[in-house]
Design a protein around this motif. Sequence first.
Motif, short mmCIF file in Angstrom:
data_model
loop_
_atom_site.label_atom_id
_atom_site.label_comp_id
_atom_site.label_asym_id
_atom_site.label_seq_id
_atom_site.Cartn_x
_atom_site.Cartn_y
_atom_site.Cartn_z
N GLY A 1 0.86 -1.17 0.00
CA GLY A 1 0.00 0.00 0.00
C GLY A 1 0.90 1.22 0.00
O GLY A 1 1.45 1.58 1.04
N THR A 2 1.08 1.84 -1.15
CA THR A 2 2.08 2.90 -1.30
C THR A 2 1.42 4.16 -1.83
O THR A 2 0.65 4.12 -2.79
N LEU A 3 1.75 5.30 -1.21
CA LEU A 3 1.24 6.60 -1.62
C LEU A 3 2.38 7.45 -2.14
O LEU A 3 3.42 7.57 -1.48
N ALA A 4 2.19 8.06 -3.30
CA ALA A 4 3.14 9.04 -3.84
C ALA A 4 2.41 10.37 -4.02
O ALA A 4 1.25 10.39 -4.42
N LEU A 5 3.10 11.46 -3.72
CA LEU A 5 2.56 12.81 -3.89
C LEU A 5 3.39 13.53 -4.93
O LEU A 5 4.62 13.34 -4.99
N GLY A 6 2.74 14.36 -5.74
CA GLY A 6 3.51 15.00 -6.80
C GLY A 6 2.89 16.28 -7.32
O GLY A 6 1.82 16.72 -6.88
N VAL A 7 3.60 16.88 -8.27
CA VAL A 7 3.14 18.09 -8.96
C VAL A 7 2.98 17.76 -10.44
O VAL A 7 3.67 16.88 -10.99
N HIS A 8 2.08 18.49 -11.09
CA HIS A 8 1.67 18.19 -12.46
C HIS A 8 1.62 19.49 -13.24
O HIS A 8 1.12 20.51 -12.77
N GLY A 9 2.14 19.45 -14.48
CA GLY A 9 2.03 20.59 -15.37
C GLY A 9 1.75 20.12 -16.78
O GLY A 9 2.26 19.08 -17.22
N GLU A 10 0.91 20.87 -17.51
CA GLU A 10 0.63 20.49 -18.89
C GLU A 10 0.35 21.72 -19.75
O GLU A 10 -0.12 22.76 -19.28
N TRP A 11 0.70 21.58 -21.03
CA TRP A 11 0.44 22.60 -22.04
C TRP A 11 -0.36 21.93 -23.15
O TRP A 11 0.06 20.94 -23.73
N ASP A 12 -1.55 22.47 -23.44
CA ASP A 12 -2.49 21.79 -24.33
C ASP A 12 -3.05 22.76 -25.36
O ASP A 12 -3.75 23.72 -25.01
N THR A 13 -2.71 22.53 -26.63
CA THR A 13 -3.25 23.36 -27.72
C THR A 13 -4.04 22.52 -28.71
O THR A 13 -4.24 22.93 -29.85
N ARG A 14 -4.52 21.34 -28.32
CA ARG A 14 -5.28 20.48 -29.21
C ARG A 14 -6.60 21.14 -29.61
O ARG A 14 -7.23 21.84 -28.79
N ASP A 15 -7.02 20.90 -30.84
CA ASP A 15 -8.28 21.48 -31.30
C ASP A 15 -9.48 20.86 -30.60
O ASP A 15 -10.51 21.51 -30.44
N LYS A 16 -9.37 19.59 -30.17
CA LYS A 16 -10.41 18.95 -29.39
C LYS A 16 -9.78 17.76 -28.67
O LYS A 16 -8.78 17.20 -29.11
#
Length: 206
Positions: free
Chosen positions: A34-49
């Motif tokens: 039973g393992t927990l990881a904590l983190g940060v997330h970043g994304e750049w999204d220019t998709r038309d859909k």
Amino acid sequence: PDLIYRVQKGLRLGVFGDFRARHEEGSQIFPDEGTLALGVHGEWDTRDKLINTRRGDFFQLELSREAKDGAFSQVKLDLRRFVRLKRDWTWANRLMAGTSLGQPSYLFRYSLGGLDLLRGYKSNRFRGREYFVFQEELRWIWTRWLSLNSSVDIGGIRDEAYHQLKASVQVGLRVGLPPDWGQKMRVDVGVGADQMTAQVQFGEVF
């Protein structure tokens, strides 16, 4: 769970928690976990859909660390580019990669094979603490509700050193579902060096 916020058009930042657990009855090959990881997330999204993407980019970076005693940290990268070649043709590109600092637990080790990565091999065929995969896919939209796809996956995974690259080729159908025909059911046949898979799933791989 995650908390992701839109900072500006196309840019989203946030934090997340990733808890993974397993329990095995009887004789055990791997220990319960039973393992927990904590983190940060970043994304750049220019998709038309988001569904049936025809053009644009999607770049995602995640940094995480095991929460209890910091036994391992991980970095994951997902880079996608979609190019509309003609009215009914789309070329989709993807690079996925991940690495671990320290020794990840069994459930946090990366795997290749299955529904998304190196699709010509069965799930969890290859496992390791570091990996990369290139995916190239050509999509032909035949009608509003039916498209044909062909693709190649090439990648590697390791604990200590990369050895022979793994590759698979896939062909498949994408069948639109009512009422709007946007969401797709996909039927894929994949072939690896020594395995072959046939899969039915919903949604695109990427």
